[in-house]
Each structure stands twice: as C-alpha cells, then as structure tokens.
Design an enzyme around this catalytic site. Structure first.
Site, short mmCIF file in Angstrom:
data_model
loop_
_atom_site.label_atom_id
_atom_site.label_comp_id
_atom_site.label_asym_id
_atom_site.label_seq_id
_atom_site.Cartn_x
_atom_site.Cartn_y
_atom_site.Cartn_z
N LYS B 131 0.83 -1.20 0.00
CA LYS B 131 0.00 0.00 0.00
C LYS B 131 0.87 1.26 0.00
O LYS B 131 0.66 2.21 -0.74
CB LYS B 131 -0.92 -0.07 1.24
CG LYS B 131 -1.89 1.01 1.42
CD LYS B 131 -1.46 2.17 2.29
CE LYS B 131 -0.36 1.93 3.27
NZ LYS B 131 0.41 3.15 3.61
N GLN B 175 -5.87 -1.89 9.30
CA GLN B 175 -5.59 -3.18 8.67
C GLN B 175 -6.27 -4.31 9.46
O GLN B 175 -6.04 -4.46 10.65
CB GLN B 175 -4.07 -3.39 8.63
CG GLN B 175 -3.63 -4.66 7.96
CD GLN B 175 -4.05 -4.71 6.50
OE1 GLN B 175 -3.98 -3.71 5.80
NE2 GLN B 175 -4.53 -5.85 6.06
N ASP B 198 -12.12 2.94 3.28
CA ASP B 198 -12.50 1.54 3.06
C ASP B 198 -14.01 1.40 2.81
O ASP B 198 -14.48 0.38 2.32
CB ASP B 198 -12.12 0.69 4.28
CG ASP B 198 -10.88 -0.17 4.01
OD1 ASP B 198 -10.52 -0.35 2.82
OD2 ASP B 198 -10.29 -0.68 4.98
#
Lengths: 371, 371
Positions: B131, B175, B198
């Site tokens: 990422k 995460q 997200d």
C-alpha cells in the site's frame, strides 16, 4: 366474492388511479387504513398462531424449491389462506399492552412517542390522530408538535433536538412528507439513532444490511411483513424470495430482512425486463410497488406465499366514497394459486402501526435496561 | 493453456485449500496479490476502453435477457474476452497521479493515507508495505502506525482519533484482522466518516443501500468490480445480475452497487438451494464466495460477463511455492461460455488497491473543495 370486493383485475389493472395519491408514499397510504372496517375475508379465517411456535421444523436447504409449508390450500377449489393482518396486529397490540403494564409496575417508566407534524395535509393529520389513538390503547404516552407549513427547518430541528434530550420520549417520528422547502434527509438524520423508531436513519439501514450487525430499529412496514410470515409459520430459510419494489421504506429493507433470515432474494423493479418470470420462481413474494393489481395469477408459483404491501385507490362509482382500495396483487387471481395471501385492506396495513408501537416499547426497554 | 495455469477444475475444485487462508477474508487475500506477476491471458488482450464511452446505447428494458453486448466472443472456438484488471488498474493509477499533480500545483495539498497495523501477521505487513509503495507511486503521502499485538483497543482508538483530526490525513485504513481481544466494530466505527476510505462504516453502507442517498465512500473491491464493468463497456441497466456471496466487504455492497445502476439483482449464498440454476439466469455474475473453482461452465449463461473476486490457494506441487492461486470460477470451463471474464490473478485483485488510492484522492478533493 372476490370480484365483488376487488373488481376484475383485467379491467381494474387499467383503472385510473386517483391522482390524489400519486405523490404519496406507500407508507403514508397505510396510515390511512387504520379507521377502515375489518376486511372481508376471501378464504377461511384462521386464527394466527402464537409467535413462531408453528415454524415448521424441516430443513429446506437440501430441497430445491418446495412449496411453503405452514399454510395449506383448501380441499376442493384451491384458495389461499388469508393472512389476517388485522387480527395479528390486534394480538400484537394486546401483547404490547401487557408488557407496558409490567414495565410500568416494575420500573415506573411509561414509553413515550413524539410525533412532529408540519403543515395541514389532511392525510397526515389523520395518521397522527390514529397514531395517538393507538398509543393510548396500549398505554404509550404520546407527544405531538404541530407546526404550520411555513415553519423553518430550524424550528423542526429544534423540536427534534428537544425530544432527543427528553427522557420521557423513547421514539420520535417525523410525519412525512415534509413541506418542500425542507430537506427531508437533514431532518430525518437529526433524529437520535436511539429514538429512530421509524428505522429510516442510514446508520440503522447500514446495520440492517451488514452481517453480524444489529440495527436498533427496523422500518415498520417491512418488519410487519416479516412478523406476518413468522406468525403464520412460513419457513424463510433457503427459500427463494422476490421483492417487487426497491423503496427505502419498504422494498429495500424487506429484501435485507429476508436475506438476514437466509432467504435467497431477488429484487424486481421498474427497470426489470421480465418481472413475471422472476416472480414466478419465488416461494415468498413481497409486492411493494404501488401499482394496482399488477401481479396477476400467472406471476405466482403454485403454493407461494404472497404479501401485498401496495395500497392503491381505484375509481369505484358503486362505492359511496367513489373509490376502492386494491393492492399490487390481483387478489382474485392470485388467491387461487398462492398458498397464503394478505388481503388489502386488512393485511400489511394494520401491521405498520403495530410495529411502530413495538419499536417504541423496545426503545423504552433498551433505554431503561428493562428485559 | 488454461489447464497449465489453472489446473483441471474437476480435480482442483476438490483440491485441498491451504489452511493458512481459511480464516482470512477475501479482501485480505487480494492484498497479497500485488507483487504477483502479470497474469497469463487466455483470451486476446484488449486495451480497456476509456471510461464509459463504449457503454452501448440500446435500451434493454423491453428485451428479456439479451447477452451482454460490449464484449464479443472470438470467431472460431468461443473464448471470452479477458478483462485485464492489471492494465485497468495501471491506467487508473496513472490518472490518479496526474490528478494529484494538478491538485498539488493548484492548492499545495497532497492527499494522505494513514494505515494502522496491529500485530505481526506477515500477510498484513506485506499488504501495508504494498500500500505504501502504491501510495508513493501516485504521489499520496502515507502515514503508518505499527502497534504490537498486545496493544489495547484504547491505544488504537487514540491513533484513530489523532488521524481523524490531522489535516494531512484524508483517508484512514485499519488493517484487518485486528487481534481477537479488540472489538472490530468499535474500532471501525471510530474512523471519521469523512476519512473512511474503506467504505466499511455502516453509515456509508446505509447510504449505499438507500435510493437518493450518496455514500461518501464505496468499499474498494466491489467498486473495482464496477469499474471493470464500466471500462469494458458492459451495459448494466436492466440486466440480470447474480452476486454469489453476501459478505459485508464484497458481496453485499456489490449487489447494492449493481442495483443502483438498475440491474435486477439476486444474491446467492451458502443457504441457497440451487445456486447454479439462479446463476445461469445472469447476464452479469460477480463471484465472491471464497471457494476454489466453484462456478463451473454449466453455471453460466452463454455470453454472460463474469467477475471473479475469489482468490484461493490450492496445493500445487509443481509450483516452487507449493501452491497456486485460483478464483471462485472454473476459468478453463467458463471462459468458453462467457463473453468476458476476469482472470485470477490479474483481474479484480489489482483493482482493490487502485480504488483505495482513488478513494483517498476523492477524500482530499472533497475536504479541500477541489474539483
């Protein structure tokens, strides 16, 4: 008998809908139903079974698509069991009354519902009156604010804020539609999540959509549909369910609720090319599209359970009112194919306000930690 | 060629899945894919069409279920167009780079993404590394907090709170999975709605589900699926779409996105009794179930477009790694029936992180009112 009450679907499906209702939501139309008289039943009256006791124990995950079980066709000419929403709603109100009494005795708390009404729409006023009456019958305190149509959004928000803070209020309902100068989304989002008894807050909808999350409230009409399925012992798990209509207040949450109970859902809407073909695959049909008599007999799989949420006015010169109410389902045809069906009126309609009372009681119990 | 890469579905569908992944989410599995090499294409490589320009103009609402149009089968032996997610993702990253440069020049603002990593799972660390690399390539600042596995939930919440307030941070990603002593729901709900890149916040999901509402962010993987459909000019409106899997992060939001674009959706899941029968009705299939090679050729309607979200490890003694990656779709069979299909790897996988970058840029633009 059916034709006396509901008219001929082939003609009434082409009947002119009365323009009065074109801009109102299905949910609002429900709210008008409360003072109506008991529906004339087309099948035999069955006493609804208590709670989920009758839920049939057999597993359906291995069998492809059996006909729904707990409701049987009559011998002789097939005729669906009439799902008697009026009777179920009464039973639920009785249960709520008893619970409220118990809660009051144990804690001194009485559940309270606040309604904010803006403007002078006759239908809205009727609904608020009916709501107050229903609250009174079960022992819920009701609070009402009636503002003129030219009130500002800020005034409405001020009352919402006061009700959000008021410990005597456990549910807040903003009567829709609001005057056009107000932003409905702003107003609805201002209602505290903990008092959103209509279940329209996007946070509640999000939690309804997500697995392993629990919404605080479920919107009243689809909750009423599910309650009818439960109380008539209709098995949902593993069944094909088709929801017709994708509104925020009925179709979409109904589909999410069915999926939460492990139905395999399809959602039919105005852009669907072969709605009848998809609907014919369903063991459970929930019709919430607002179009008179749209679902004909040949849309329905034999033995399916049909929940008709639509309430449509069609012209009827023989009626003293000049109109009659029909559902989205052509009752006279579908009752010969389905194993169970809700009538209009007297099906889903009475369940909506019963679920509002139920949500208000649940809110009071949660806030006061009473089980 | 197909069998070289993907093995024989009839055996590999029975292949033992490596236990390592049984508890991880599909989304997490994606994240491992980034360093993989370019997929070997089974059909001809097609340059993805820019944006929605190719969207076919014909209306489908009147025709029952025509085959999806914009992707054509090859002459000779039927073979689906390969939807090249890797190439599309690269194109999107290039577009994002250019936009970020323009924004920096015009406003001085550089988008920032913060990642919170708790514990030492190798996969999670790999993803966070990838990422960061991807952020670097497009010009997004990345911020990382790495906490030991025995950290308290409060510590995680403290960092979330700091990132929520930090004007240099426009997106926050926690995460997953978190250590088991933490409440995932509490942690995810603490991320500011405005920085929830997200798209997992229930308020975002609720707004995704509701008509006339707009979520601030759409979850990355289903957004990537839609982007592939758009960029390959697949017509969605009025089409039958079947989503297999109902997870919060892929299946459910994918279905809601398809419905927002007027597809008629059905959602197939583990309790569905005849999944293949329903899937065979679909013009568009999105498979997100996490079961190797589950969808065989006979599940697919000829001409359907198939998006394979699954990424499953199956044993492969001939591979130096001892395993190979396969999708939920039996590629070698389905590519002969479908009109277009995503490969695994190199299909949906690379799109997930591209959409994360896209969401982060969109957030920075919104916060700084840059259009």
């Amino acid at each position: 008998m059916a034709s006396t009450l509901f008219g001929d679907c082939s003609t009434s499906s082409a009947a002119r809908l009365l323009p009065l209702h074109r801009h109102t939501t299905i949910s609002l139309l429900f709210r008008r139903l409360l003072p109506q008289s008991l529906p004339r039943q087309l099948g035999p009256s069955r006493t609804p079974t208590s709670l989920r006791a009758l839920s049939f124990p057999y597993s359906t995950s291995s069998s492809p698509s059996p006909a729904p079980p707990a409701v049987a066709s009559l011998a002789g000419e097939a005729s669906a069991t009439v799902i008697d929403g009026k009777a179920v709603a009464k039973k639920i109100r009785d249960e709520i009354s008893a619970e409220i009494l118990g809660m009051k005795e144990a804690t001194g708390v009485v559940p309270g519902l606040a309604v904010i009404l803006v403007g002078d729409r006759a239908e809205s006023a009727t609904y608020v009156r009916n709501k107050k009456k229903a609250c009174g019958h079960v022992g819920i305190n009701s609070f009402e604010v009636h503002l003129p149509a030219n009130s500002s959004e800020e005034e409405v928000l001020k009352y919402i804020s006061e009700f959000n803070a008021d410990p005597n209020v456990h549910g807040i309902l903003v009567q829709l539609p609001l005057p056009s100068h107000m932003n409905e989304q702003n107003v609805l989002n201002a209602v505290s999540m903990e008092k959103d008894v209509d279940g329209f807050h996007p946070l509640n909808i999000g939690q309804l959509a997500m697995r392993d999350r629990e919404p605080l409230f479920v919107p009243c009409t689809p909750k009423g549909c599910m309650e009818l399925l439960h109380r008539y012992g209709v098995n949902i798990k593993g069944k094909r369910a088709v929801v017709i209509g994708r509104s925020n207040i009925v179709g979409m949450p109904a589909a999410l609720l069915l999926q939460r109970e492990d139905a395999t859902i399809s959602i039919v809407h105005s852009r669907t090319s072969s709605p009848e073909e998809i609907t014919r695959q369903a063991d459970i049909v929930i019709a919430a599209v607002g179009q008179a008599n749209m679902l004909r007999g040949n849309w329905i799989k034999p033995g399916a359970v049909v929940i008709d949420v639509g309430i449509n006015r069609v012209e009827d010169p023989t009626s003293p009112r000049g109109y009659k109410l029909v559902g989205d389902v052509c009752y006279e045809e579908v009752c010969k194919v389905a194993s169970a069906i809700t009538p209009v009126p007297g099906g889903v309609g009475p369940m909506t306000i019963a679920m509002l009372l139920s949500n208000t009681l649940a809110s009071a119990k949660r806030i006061h930690n009473f089980h």
